[in-house]
Design a protein around this motif. Structure first.
Motif, PDB file in Angstrom:
ATOM      1  N   THR A 274     -39.967   0.690  -9.357  1.00 46.99           N
ATOM      2  CA  THR A 274     -39.016   0.145  -8.393  1.00 46.99           C
ATOM      3  C   THR A 274     -39.286  -1.343  -8.169  1.00 46.99           C
ATOM      4  N   ALA A 275     -40.566  -1.693  -8.068  1.00 46.10           N
ATOM      5  CA  ALA A 275     -40.935  -3.099  -7.865  1.00 46.10           C
ATOM      6  C   ALA A 275     -40.575  -3.946  -9.080  1.00 46.10           C
ATOM      7  N   ILE A 276     -40.721  -3.375 -10.282  1.00 47.06           N
ATOM      8  CA  ILE A 276     -40.365  -4.110 -11.505  1.00 47.06           C
ATOM      9  C   ILE A 276     -38.874  -4.442 -11.500  1.00 47.06           C
ATOM     10  N   VAL A 277     -38.061  -3.476 -11.103  1.00 47.55           N
ATOM     11  CA  VAL A 277     -36.623  -3.726 -11.025  1.00 47.55           C
ATOM     12  C   VAL A 277     -36.321  -4.751  -9.922  1.00 47.55           C
ATOM     13  N   ALA A 278     -37.032  -4.624  -8.805  1.00 45.28           N
ATOM     14  CA  ALA A 278     -36.796  -5.521  -7.666  1.00 45.28           C
ATOM     15  C   ALA A 278     -37.121  -6.972  -7.984  1.00 45.28           C
ATOM     16  N   VAL A 279     -38.071  -7.200  -8.884  1.00 48.50           N
ATOM     17  CA  VAL A 279     -38.501  -8.568  -9.184  1.00 48.50           C
ATOM     18  C   VAL A 279     -37.566  -9.254 -10.188  1.00 48.50           C
ATOM     19  N   ILE A 280     -36.672  -8.503 -10.809  1.00 48.56           N
ATOM     20  CA  ILE A 280     -35.788  -9.063 -11.834  1.00 48.56           C
ATOM     21  C   ILE A 280     -34.963 -10.248 -11.320  1.00 48.56           C
ATOM     22  N   PRO A 281     -34.308 -10.165 -10.147  1.00 49.56           N
ATOM     23  CA  PRO A 281     -33.533 -11.323  -9.680  1.00 49.56           C
ATOM     24  C   PRO A 281     -34.400 -12.566  -9.451  1.00 49.56           C
ATOM     25  N   ILE A 282     -35.629 -12.359  -8.995  1.00 48.00           N
ATOM     26  CA  ILE A 282     -36.529 -13.498  -8.755  1.00 48.00           C
ATOM     27  C   ILE A 282     -36.906 -14.155 -10.075  1.00 48.00           C
ATOM     28  N   LEU A 283     -37.264 -13.327 -11.060  1.00 50.09           N
ATOM     29  CA  LEU A 283     -37.617 -13.870 -12.374  1.00 50.09           C
ATOM     30  C   LEU A 283     -36.418 -14.573 -12.992  1.00 50.09           C
ATOM     31  N   TYR A 284     -35.245 -13.992 -12.795  1.00 50.90           N
ATOM     32  CA  TYR A 284     -34.035 -14.616 -13.333  1.00 50.90           C
ATOM     33  C   TYR A 284     -33.812 -15.983 -12.694  1.00 50.90           C
ATOM     34  N   PHE A 285     -34.009 -16.053 -11.366  1.00 53.35           N
ATOM     35  CA  PHE A 285     -33.786 -17.327 -10.677  1.00 53.35           C
ATOM     36  C   PHE A 285     -34.742 -18.400 -11.209  1.00 53.35           C
ATOM     37  N   PHE A 286     -36.027 -18.033 -11.380  1.00 59.78           N
ATOM     38  CA  PHE A 286     -36.985 -18.980 -11.942  1.00 59.78           C
ATOM     39  C   PHE A 286     -36.547 -19.415 -13.343  1.00 59.78           C
ATOM     40  N   TRP A 287     -36.117 -18.451 -14.151  1.00 60.68           N
ATOM     41  CA  TRP A 287     -35.673 -18.774 -15.512  1.00 60.68           C
ATOM     42  C   TRP A 287     -34.451 -19.687 -15.485  1.00 60.68           C
ATOM     43  N   ALA A 288     -33.515 -19.352 -14.613  1.00 59.68           N
ATOM     44  CA  ALA A 288     -32.266 -20.120 -14.548  1.00 59.68           C
ATOM     45  C   ALA A 288     -32.513 -21.571 -14.163  1.00 59.68           C
ATOM     46  N   LEU A 289     -33.411 -21.795 -13.206  1.00 58.12           N
ATOM     47  CA  LEU A 289     -33.662 -23.163 -12.746  1.00 58.12           C
ATOM     48  C   LEU A 289     -34.726 -23.877 -13.576  1.00 58.12           C
ATOM     49  N   ALA A 290     -35.897 -23.240 -13.699  1.00 57.25           N
ATOM     50  CA  ALA A 290     -37.032 -23.931 -14.307  1.00 57.25           C
ATOM     51  C   ALA A 290     -36.931 -24.044 -15.828  1.00 57.25           C
ATOM     52  N   ILE A 291     -36.327 -23.061 -16.479  1.00 55.35           N
ATOM     53  CA  ILE A 291     -36.274 -23.067 -17.949  1.00 55.35           C
ATOM     54  C   ILE A 291     -34.864 -23.421 -18.445  1.00 55.35           C
ATOM     55  N   LYS A 292     -33.869 -22.690 -17.986  1.00 56.38           N
ATOM     56  CA  LYS A 292     -32.490 -22.941 -18.421  1.00 56.38           C
ATOM     57  C   LYS A 292     -31.915 -24.194 -17.773  1.00 56.38           C
ATOM     58  N   ARG A 293     -32.486 -24.604 -16.625  1.00 58.31           N
ATOM     59  CA  ARG A 293     -32.071 -25.797 -15.885  1.00 58.31           C
ATOM     60  C   ARG A 293     -30.598 -25.751 -15.483  1.00 58.31           C
TER      61      ARG A 293
END
Length: 563
Positions: free
Chosen positions: A17-36
Motif C-alpha cells: 500500500t505504501a509503495i502505491v502511495a509513494v508513486i505520486p511523490i516519485l512522479y512529482f520529483f521525476w517531473a520537476l527534477a528530471i523531466k523539468r
C-alpha cells in the motif's frame, strides 16, 4: 455512503500500500527534477495521478476524491495564493513609486556584501515574517527584496527557502505547536521546550550553511564574526524564549534580536573584501565613476523611513493579525468581553465562511472509525493576505501613487501570477487527495515501523508531512499521534518523538511543492520550479539527516536534554 481509510488495501499489505502511495511523490520529483516540467503541468499531472490511484487502488469513491481535490484547491487560493498576490503587489508598488531605490541604498549603507545582505533579509527579516504571518509571506517578501537588491532570482528564492528552515516550527505565533498539543495530549509548553532544545542547533548552523552555499567555505571564513553574531543571537534567543515563554514568541523575538545585533555589529565591523556574485564585480569596475556618484547619494532619515514605511506597515498589520484574540475576532470566533473586538468579531463573522464540502463532510472515517470533517475554510477578513492588502492601500497614500497606477500594478501582478496560483492550487489539491485516501498515513506507518532506528527516522515523518502538505502545522496534526504511539512501542520518550516531528518538518518546507511555487512566483520564475527544486533538494535531505542524528542521540546519550 461513507469511506473508511484502509492502509493495507493493496494486497492486504502495508508495504504494498505504501509503495502505491509513494508513486505520486516519485512522479512529482521525476517531473520537476528530471523531466523539468513547468510547475503547473507537474502539479496538475501529479494531481491527476493521485486521483486515479485514490479511486482505483485505495477504493475511494470518485465523488469524494474529486471533492477533496476541490477542498485543497480552494485552500491553495485562500489563504496561500492570496498571500502571494498581495505580497508581490506590495513589492511592485514600492518599485513603481521609486521608493525601492532608497531601500536598496539604505541596505547597502549597512553592507554591500551579498553574504551579509542575505543574513539580514533572508535569515533575520524572513524569520520575523514567519513568526508573525507564516504561510508563504516570509519567502515571498524577503525573496522579492533580495531580487530588488540585485540578487539572481533563483539564488534569492533558494536562499530564502533555506533560511526559512530555522523559524518554521514556531511560525505564525506558534500555531504548529499549539495546534498539535491537544490531539497528542501533551502540554504545548513541554513540546515548545523540547523543540527549543533541537532547533537552536539548526538555527546556529543555517547562517554559515547559507553563506557556504553562496560563496564557498573559504569566503565564509571572511565573514565568520558576522555569521556567529547572526546565528548565535538567534539560537540563544530561540532557546530561552521557547523554554521559558512558550511557543508563541520565539520567532519574533529571535528574529528581532538577530536583526538588531547584526545591524549594530556591522556598524563597527566590516569584511576585508566585499563579496558580489559572479559578473557583479566586473560591472562595478567598469562603472566605477557611476558607482561613485551613486555612493555619494545620501538620503535623509525621513526619506529612508518613508521608503521602508510600506514594509513597516506590513509588519505591523501581519503582527496585529497574528495576535490570538484579534485573530479570533477577525474570523468571527471571539468570545471575550472587549467592546472593540466584539465589533470586529461581528464583521469577521460576516466575512468568514465554512460551507461543508458536498459528498465529503463527515463521509470519510479514519482507522479509529472517527468521521473527518471537511469544509471550505474561507476567512476573508482574517487571512494574512487581507492584512497585506490593507498595507497596499496605505502604501498608495504613502508613496503618492495615483489610483490608475495602483490598479494597473495590481492587474499586472494578477496576470503574472496566474500560472503560479494554478500550480499552488493543484499541489495543495494533491495533498488533500493523498490525505483523504489514506496515502500519506500509509507512508507514515511504514516509517513508524523502523523499530530501534525509529528515533533517527522520527524526523523524517515530519519531513514527509511538510513535503506533502506544505505546512508544519498540518504535518503535526497528521503524524503527531502516530509519533507518540510509535515512540511508546519502541521505548522512546513520546515528547521527543512529537517534537522531532515538528523539528524534522522544517527541513521539508524548502522542497514542498507549495513552497517551491510560492518562491518562484515571488521572484518571477514561474515555469522554473524544476530548477529551484534541484537547488533545494540536496540541502533538504542533508538537514533532515542532521535532525535525525540529533534526535537519535537525544533518545540515548543525550537523553538528559529531554525536559
Amino acid at each position: 455512503m461513507t469511506f473508511t481509510q484502509n492502509f493495507t488495501i493493496v494486497g492486504d499489505s502495508l508495504a504494498l500500500t505504501a509503495i502505491v502511495a509513494v508513486i505520486p511523490i516519485l512522479y512529482f520529483f521525476w517531473a520537476l527534477a528530471i523531466k523539468r516540467m513547468k510547475g503547473h503541468i507537474a502539479g496538475l499531472t501529479t494531481l491527476a495521478l493521485a486521483i486515479l490511484l485514490a479511486i482505483i487502488a485505495f477504493k475511494m469513491p470518485a465523488a469524494m476524491t474529486f471533492m477533496s481535490a476541490t477542498q485543497g484547491a480552494v485552500y491553495g487560493i485562500i489563504p496561500i495564493g492570496w498571500i502571494i498576490v498581495t505580497s508581490v503587489f506590495l513589492y511592485k508598488l514600492s518599485v513603481k513609486s521609486g521608493q525601492f531605490e532608497i531601500i536598496r541604498n539604505s541596505v547597502q549603507s549597512i553592507t554591500e556584501d551579498r553574504r551579509l545582505q542575505a543574513l539580514l533579509i533572508a535569515f533575520s527579516f524572513g524569520a520575523f515574517l514567519e513568526g508573525a504571518a507564516g504561510f508563504g509571506a516570509p519567502v515571498a517578501i524577503s525573496a522579492a527584496l533580495l531580487v530588488g537588491l540585485g540578487f539572481n532570482p533563483l539564488y534569492a528564492a533558494g536562499i530564502c527557502l533555506l533560511a526559512n528552515t530555522a523559524p518554521v516550527a514556531f511560525g505564525a505565533i506558534g500555531i504548529p505547536i499549539t495546534a498539535m498539543a491537544g490531539p497528542v495530549g501533551i502540554d504545548a509548553m513541554e513540546i515548545s521546550k523540547m523543540v527549543g532544545r533541537q532547533l537552536p542547533f539548526i538555527s546556529v548552523f543555517i547562517p554559515l550553511y547559507l553563506v557556504i552555499i553562496m560563496a564557498g567555505f573559504k569566503r565564509s571564513l571572511e565573514v565568520m564574526p558576522a555569521i556567529l553574531v547572526s546565528g548565535l543571537s538567534f539560537a540563544i534567543a530561540q532557546y530561552l524564549s521557547s523554554n521559558f515563554l512558550g511557543p508563541e514568541l520565539p520567532d519574533i523575538l529571535s528574529a528581532l534580536i538577530s536583526l538588531f545585533a547584526l545591524t549594530i555589529f556591522l556598524k563597527f565591523w566590516k569584511p576585508k573584501t566585499i563579496f558580489r556574485f559572479k559578473g557583479e564585480a566586473e560591472i562595478a569596475a567598469a562603472s566605477a565613476v557611476k558607482n561613485e556618484r551613486i555612493e555619494n547619494v545620501h538620503y535623509t532619515a525621513g526619506q529612508v523611513f518613508k521608503a521602508w514605511s510600506p514594509f513597516l506597515v506590513l509588519t505591523a498589520f501581519i503582527s496585529f493579525w497574528g495576535i490570538p484574540a484579534i485573530k479570533s475576532a477577525l474570523t468571527g470566533h471571539y468570545e471575550g468581553t472587549n467592546v472593540i473586538l466584539k465589533g470586529v468579531n461581528s464583521i469577521g463573522h460576516l466575512l468568514t465562511y465554512a460551507p461543508e464540502v458536498p459528498f465529503l463532510h463527515n463521509k470519510i472515517l479514519n482507522d479509529a472509525g472517527t468521521a473527518i470533517a471537511a469544509v471550505y475554510k474561507l476567512e476573508l477578513l482574517g487571512a494574512a493576505g487581507t492584512a497585506i492588502l490593507i498595507a497596499c492601500f496605505i502604501t498608495k497614500y504613502i508613496t503618492g501613487l495615483s489610483w490608475s497606477d495602483w490598479s494597473k500594478t495590481f492587474s499586472e501582478t494578477l496576470n503574472e501570477l496566474k500560472l503560479p496560483i494554478l500550480t499552488i492550487g493543484s499541489v495543495v489539491a494533491f495533498a488533500y487527495v493523498a490525505n483523504a485516501a489514506g496515502m500519506t498515513h500509509a507512508l507514515g506507518m511504514i516509517i513508524a515501523k523502523t523499530g530501534s532506528l525509529f528515533p533517527f527516522f522520527s524526523p523524517f515523518l515530519g519531513w514527509l508531512g511538510v513535503f506533502i502538505t506544505g505546512s508544519d502545522t498540518s504535518a503535526n496534526l497528521l503524524f503527531g499521534n502516530l509519533q507518540k504511539i510509535s515512540a511508546m512501542q519502541v521505548g522512546m520518550d513520546p515528547l521527543l518523538a512529537v517534537a522531532a516531528n515538528s523539528s524534522g518538518g522544517v527541513t521539508g518546507k524548502m522542497i514542498s511543492p507549495q513552497s517551491i511555487a510560492v518562491a518562484c512566483a515571488a521572484v518571477g520564475l514561474a515555469g522554473k520550479e524544476s530548477e529551484l527544486l534541484r537547488f533545494t533538494l540536496k540541502h533538504s535531505f542533508f538537514l533532515v539527516i542532521l535532525v535525525g542524528i540529533l534526535t537519535f542521540l537525544q533518545s540515548n546519550v543525550l537523553s538528559w536534554m529531554i525536559p
